[in-house]
Design an enzyme around this catalytic site. Structure first.
Site, PDB file in Angstrom:
ATOM      1  N   SER A 124       0.506  -0.866   0.463  1.00  0.00           N
ATOM      2  CA  SER A 124       0.408   0.042  -0.309  1.00  0.00           C
ATOM      3  C   SER A 124       0.041   1.281   0.031  1.00  0.00           C
ATOM      4  O   SER A 124       1.878   1.646   0.620  1.00  0.00           O
ATOM      5  CB  SER A 124      -0.810  -0.128   1.425  1.00  0.00           C
ATOM      6  N   TYR A 148      -1.636  -0.798  10.900  1.00  0.00           N
ATOM      7  CA  TYR A 148      -1.642  -1.711   9.402  1.00  0.00           C
ATOM      8  C   TYR A 148      -0.694  -0.826   8.767  1.00  0.00           C
ATOM      9  O   TYR A 148       0.193  -1.235   8.139  1.00  0.00           O
ATOM     10  CB  TYR A 148      -3.464  -0.649   8.942  1.00  0.00           C
ATOM     11  N   LYS A 152       2.367  -3.599   6.863  1.00  0.00           N
ATOM     12  CA  LYS A 152       2.142  -4.223   4.721  1.00  0.00           C
ATOM     13  C   LYS A 152       4.046  -3.556   4.802  1.00  0.00           C
ATOM     14  O   LYS A 152       4.771  -4.326   4.415  1.00  0.00           O
ATOM     15  CB  LYS A 152       1.802  -2.287   4.487  1.00  0.00           C
ATOM     16  N   PRO A 292      -7.296  13.635  11.936  1.00  0.00           N
ATOM     17  CA  PRO A 292      -6.354  13.483  12.677  1.00  0.00           C
ATOM     18  C   PRO A 292      -5.790  12.331  11.087  1.00  0.00           C
ATOM     19  O   PRO A 292      -6.223  10.812  11.249  1.00  0.00           O
ATOM     20  CB  PRO A 292      -6.940  12.599  13.241  1.00  0.00           C
TER      21      PRO A 292
HETATM   22  P1  NAD Z   1     -11.237  -6.291   1.166  1.00  0.00           P
HETATM   23  O1  NAD Z   1     -11.125  -6.563   3.194  1.00  0.00           O
HETATM   24  O2  NAD Z   1     -11.910  -6.267   0.599  1.00  0.00           O
HETATM   25  O3  NAD Z   1      -9.993  -7.936   0.996  1.00  0.00           O
HETATM   26  C1  NAD Z   1      -9.455  -8.146   1.752  1.00  0.00           C
HETATM   27  C2  NAD Z   1      -9.871  -9.646   1.571  1.00  0.00           C
HETATM   28  O4  NAD Z   1      -9.346 -10.818   2.829  1.00  0.00           O
HETATM   29  C3  NAD Z   1     -11.634 -10.014   2.554  1.00  0.00           C
HETATM   30  O5  NAD Z   1     -12.497 -10.804   1.835  1.00  0.00           O
HETATM   31  C4  NAD Z   1     -11.174 -10.550   3.562  1.00  0.00           C
HETATM   32  O6  NAD Z   1     -12.762 -11.785   3.950  1.00  0.00           O
HETATM   33  C5  NAD Z   1     -10.386 -11.976   3.396  1.00  0.00           C
HETATM   34  N1  NAD Z   1      -9.234 -11.851   4.343  1.00  0.00           N
HETATM   35  C6  NAD Z   1      -8.880 -11.137   5.831  1.00  0.00           C
HETATM   36  N2  NAD Z   1      -8.128 -11.790   6.596  1.00  0.00           N
HETATM   37  C7  NAD Z   1      -7.986 -13.261   6.628  1.00  0.00           C
HETATM   38  C8  NAD Z   1      -7.058 -14.146   6.702  1.00  0.00           C
HETATM   39  N3  NAD Z   1      -6.214 -14.216   7.532  1.00  0.00           N
HETATM   40  N4  NAD Z   1      -7.291 -15.342   5.874  1.00  0.00           N
HETATM   41  C9  NAD Z   1      -7.840 -15.346   4.819  1.00  0.00           C
HETATM   42  N5  NAD Z   1      -9.062 -14.070   3.925  1.00  0.00           N
HETATM   43  C10 NAD Z   1      -8.996 -13.137   4.645  1.00  0.00           C
HETATM   44  O7  NAD Z   1     -10.094  -5.393   1.009  1.00  0.00           O
HETATM   45  P2  NAD Z   1      -9.596  -4.941  -0.502  1.00  0.00           P
HETATM   46  O8  NAD Z   1      -9.505  -3.610  -0.152  1.00  0.00           O
HETATM   47  O9  NAD Z   1      -9.836  -5.600  -1.389  1.00  0.00           O
HETATM   48  O10 NAD Z   1      -8.068  -5.141   0.190  1.00  0.00           O
HETATM   49  C11 NAD Z   1      -7.231  -6.375  -0.218  1.00  0.00           C
HETATM   50  C12 NAD Z   1      -5.604  -6.385   0.043  1.00  0.00           C
HETATM   51  O11 NAD Z   1      -4.959  -5.607  -0.825  1.00  0.00           O
HETATM   52  C13 NAD Z   1      -5.931  -5.339   1.552  1.00  0.00           C
HETATM   53  O12 NAD Z   1      -4.006  -6.423   1.782  1.00  0.00           O
HETATM   54  C14 NAD Z   1      -5.513  -4.458   1.422  1.00  0.00           C
HETATM   55  O13 NAD Z   1      -4.218  -3.658   2.784  1.00  0.00           O
HETATM   56  C15 NAD Z   1      -4.851  -4.113   0.522  1.00  0.00           C
HETATM   57  N6  NAD Z   1      -5.288  -2.818   0.219  1.00  0.00           N
HETATM   58  C16 NAD Z   1      -5.940  -2.190   0.354  1.00  0.00           C
HETATM   59  C17 NAD Z   1      -6.683  -0.883  -0.467  1.00  0.00           C
HETATM   60  C18 NAD Z   1      -7.184  -0.392  -0.971  1.00  0.00           C
HETATM   61  O14 NAD Z   1      -7.855   1.055  -0.401  1.00  0.00           O
HETATM   62  N7  NAD Z   1      -8.917  -1.161  -0.584  1.00  0.00           N
HETATM   63  C19 NAD Z   1      -5.181   0.234  -0.354  1.00  0.00           C
HETATM   64  C20 NAD Z   1      -4.186  -1.167  -0.893  1.00  0.00           C
HETATM   65  C21 NAD Z   1      -4.253  -2.000  -0.232  1.00  0.00           C
HETATM   66  C1  WQD Z   2      -9.153   9.967   0.643  1.00  0.00           C
HETATM   67  C2  WQD Z   2      -9.329  12.260   1.312  1.00  0.00           C
HETATM   68  C3  WQD Z   2      -9.590  12.438   3.427  1.00  0.00           C
HETATM   69  C4  WQD Z   2     -13.660  10.624   3.618  1.00  0.00           C
HETATM   70  C5  WQD Z   2      -7.646   5.400   2.595  1.00  0.00           C
HETATM   71  C6  WQD Z   2      -5.725   4.123   4.126  1.00  0.00           C
HETATM   72  C7  WQD Z   2      -5.072   4.011   3.374  1.00  0.00           C
HETATM   73  C8  WQD Z   2      -5.305   3.060   2.056  1.00  0.00           C
HETATM   74  C9  WQD Z   2      -6.504   4.146   1.472  1.00  0.00           C
HETATM   75  C10 WQD Z   2      -5.379   0.644   2.262  1.00  0.00           C
HETATM   76  C11 WQD Z   2      -8.567  12.464   2.431  1.00  0.00           C
HETATM   77  C12 WQD Z   2     -11.237  12.676   2.467  1.00  0.00           C
HETATM   78  C13 WQD Z   2     -12.493  10.908   3.561  1.00  0.00           C
HETATM   79  C14 WQD Z   2     -14.402  11.674   3.607  1.00  0.00           C
HETATM   80  C15 WQD Z   2     -12.930  13.539   3.718  1.00  0.00           C
HETATM   81  N1  WQD Z   2      -5.788   1.723   2.042  1.00  0.00           N
HETATM   82  N2  WQD Z   2     -12.038  12.467   3.112  1.00  0.00           N
HETATM   83  N3  WQD Z   2     -14.487  12.691   3.960  1.00  0.00           N
HETATM   84  O1  WQD Z   2      -7.088   8.059   3.309  1.00  0.00           O
HETATM   85  O2  WQD Z   2      -6.042   8.618   1.347  1.00  0.00           O
HETATM   86  O3  WQD Z   2      -6.000   5.805   2.050  1.00  0.00           O
HETATM   87  O4  WQD Z   2      -7.001   4.190   2.288  1.00  0.00           O
HETATM   88  O5  WQD Z   2      -4.051   0.756   2.543  1.00  0.00           O
HETATM   89  O6  WQD Z   2      -3.543   2.920   4.206  1.00  0.00           O
HETATM   90  O7  WQD Z   2      -5.704   5.421   4.612  1.00  0.00           O
HETATM   91  O8  WQD Z   2      -8.439   7.644   1.893  1.00  0.00           O
HETATM   92  O9  WQD Z   2     -10.683   7.673   1.390  1.00  0.00           O
HETATM   93  O10 WQD Z   2      -9.918   6.959   3.228  1.00  0.00           O
HETATM   94  O11 WQD Z   2      -9.773   9.725   1.908  1.00  0.00           O
HETATM   95  O12 WQD Z   2     -13.189  14.216   2.796  1.00  0.00           O
HETATM   96  O13 WQD Z   2     -15.460  10.407   5.173  1.00  0.00           O
HETATM   97  O14 WQD Z   2     -10.806  11.189   1.432  1.00  0.00           O
HETATM   98  O15 WQD Z   2      -9.331  13.458   4.097  1.00  0.00           O
HETATM   99  O16 WQD Z   2      -8.234  13.262   1.995  1.00  0.00           O
HETATM  100  P1  WQD Z   2      -6.947   7.202   2.250  1.00  0.00           P
HETATM  101  P2  WQD Z   2      -9.628   7.801   1.879  1.00  0.00           P
END
Ligand code: NAD
Ligand code: WQD
Length: 340
Positions: A124, A148, A152, A292
């Site tokens: 991420s 979190y 990563k 925050p």
């Molecule tokens: P999501 O929660 O929809 O998918 C994650 C899946 O993993 C879920 O289906 C959950 O049931 C499963 N899971 C969690 N712990 C598990 C375990 N111990 N064993 C088996 N299954 C398990 O989230 P997503 O948005 O699809 O994210 C997928 C991956 O990408 C995650 O690792 C997340 O950290 C990473 N990621 C997501 C974002 C984002 O903004 N969505 C951004 C950067 C990285």
């Molecule tokens: C985006 C922008 C908020 C909600 C998060 C995680 C990051 C990654 C992706 C996994 C910011 C603003 C948001 C709201 C708002 N996940 N906002 N009102 O914070 O960039 O990233 O998700 O790895 O780790 O931190 O994404 O969608 O929460 O926010 O104004 O109700 O929208 O302040 O500027 P973020 P976000």
């Protein structure tokens, strides 16, 4: 190839499964369903006309993982399983460290035992912490701002050590920026439990009438309109990035890291206006204090992925809003609702 997706029932995993299947790969999904529904896997099968081998199993259970590797001849693994809510990780650090770290360690051990050493990991942009320079390149300074993000960063480190210790490993860590949108079929999309933490799912629920108004977290940042700027990429582009990574795993041994983003920043207000264009209706909002821990601006330099993986984001924020709205309107209750 036979590709095992941990977390394959989730938001990014289900879209990745579609792209893999449509490219001719076979897919095995392992998911505990802690944050997803098996219905997503059934929808993947509907979109592609292909069958997915689904195992409801927790990656923190080493015996369960071993059994799955015993019955499937796996060529590569994409490890998406993990808990991902930043605020929750601050409140429940042990749960996050236990789940995310144990899952990776068990998985890598099971892979090693079964001679499977091709791995793509969901990292991420959170590993960059508060950016020192923009755009963020893969060699930008890394830092941790919450549990979190720590999981990563630590997993990336484990994977580097693993590849350094045994040259048979081929590992790619993908640092996603902000994935948004849904599959254009309207059959799969993001289905957050409870109140959405992220901007676009929240806007979608306001547009659908499930929430009264968006709270804009701060309009006094040093950005063109004062609201926070992020690099939002369409989840289908992101899914295709996984396909590209799997296809290029064999290129070199070792551990490589790539940003997956568009390279463009979009502000909260620009995102809100894009959603209004998609729905044709205003999205009510109010401005409140900064959230925050938020940074003002974050966007990628995605050129390394273009150079080495041949991957570039092709879709726009407007495309993502159209597809997110299509998904939200067809499935007002997510996978648990009446659906389509
Ligand atoms: P999501 O929660 O929809 O998918 C994650 C899946 O993993 C879920 O289906 C959950 O049931 C499963 N899971 C969690 N712990 C598990 C375990 N111990 N064993 C088996 N299954 C398990 O989230 P997503 O948005 O699809 O994210 C997928 C991956 O990408 C995650 O690792 C997340 O950290 C990473 N990621 C997501 C974002 C984002 O903004 N969505 C951004 C950067 C990285
Ligand atoms: C985006 C922008 C908020 C909600 C998060 C995680 C990051 C990654 C992706 C996994 C910011 C603003 C948001 C709201 C708002 N996940 N906002 N009102 O914070 O960039 O990233 O998700 O790895 O780790 O931190 O994404 O969608 O929460 O926010 O104004 O109700 O929208 O302040 O500027 P973020 P976000």
């Amino acid at each position: 190839m036979n590709v095992l997706l941990t977390g394959g029932a989730g938001y990014i995993g289900s879209h990745t499964a579609v792209e893999l299947l449509q490219a001719g790969h076979d897919v095995v999904v392992v998911d505990s369903l802690v944050n997803s529904s098996e219905e997503a896997v059934r929808r993947v099968e509907r979109i592609t006309g292909r069958t997915v081998a689904f195992h409801r199993a927790d990656c923190t259970d080493p015996a369960a993982l071993r059994r799955i590797f015993d019955v499937h001849d796996v060529d590569a693994v994409i490890h998406l399983a993990g808990l991902k809510a930043v605020g929750e990780s601050v409140a429940q650090p042990l749960r996050y460290y236990r789940n995310n770290l144990d899952a990776l360690l068990n998985l890598a051990e099971a892979m090693d035992e079964h001679d499977v050493r091709n791995l793509v990991f969901s990292s991420s942009a959170t590993v960059y912490g508060d950016p020192e320079h923009l755009p963020l390149t893969e060699d930008s300074t890394l830092s941790v701002t919450n549990p979190y993000g720590a999981t990563k960063l630590f997993i990336e480190r484990v994977l580097e050590d693993l590849a350094a210790a045994d040259p048979r490993w081929h590992i790619v860590s993908l640092r996603y920026f902000n994935p948004i949108g849904a599959h254009p079929s309207g059959l799969i999309g993001e289905d957050p439990l409870g109140v959405p933490n992220n901007l676009f799912p929240y806007i979608a629920q306001v547009a659908a009438g499930r929430r009264e108004r968006l709270t804009v977290f701060g309009d006094d940042y040093d950005t063109p309109d004062g609201t926070g700027v992020r690099d939002y990429l369409h989840v289908v582009d992101l899914a295709q990035g996984h396909l590209a990574a799997v296809d290029h795993l064999g290129d070199t041994a070792g551990c490589r890291v790539y940003n997956l983003g568009t390279g463009r920043g979009t502000s909260v207000m620009e995102g809100l206006r894009a959603f209004e264009r998609a729905t044709g209706a205003p999205v009510p909002y109010e401005v409140a204090d900064r959230r925050p821990g938020d940074v003002a601006v974050c966007y990628s330099d995605p050129s390394a992925a273009a150079r080495d993986l041949g991957w570039k984001a092709a879709l726009t924020v407007d495309d993502a809003c159209r597809d997110a709205w299509n998904w939200q309107s067809a499935n007002p209750g997510g996978f648990g609702g009446a659906g389509s």
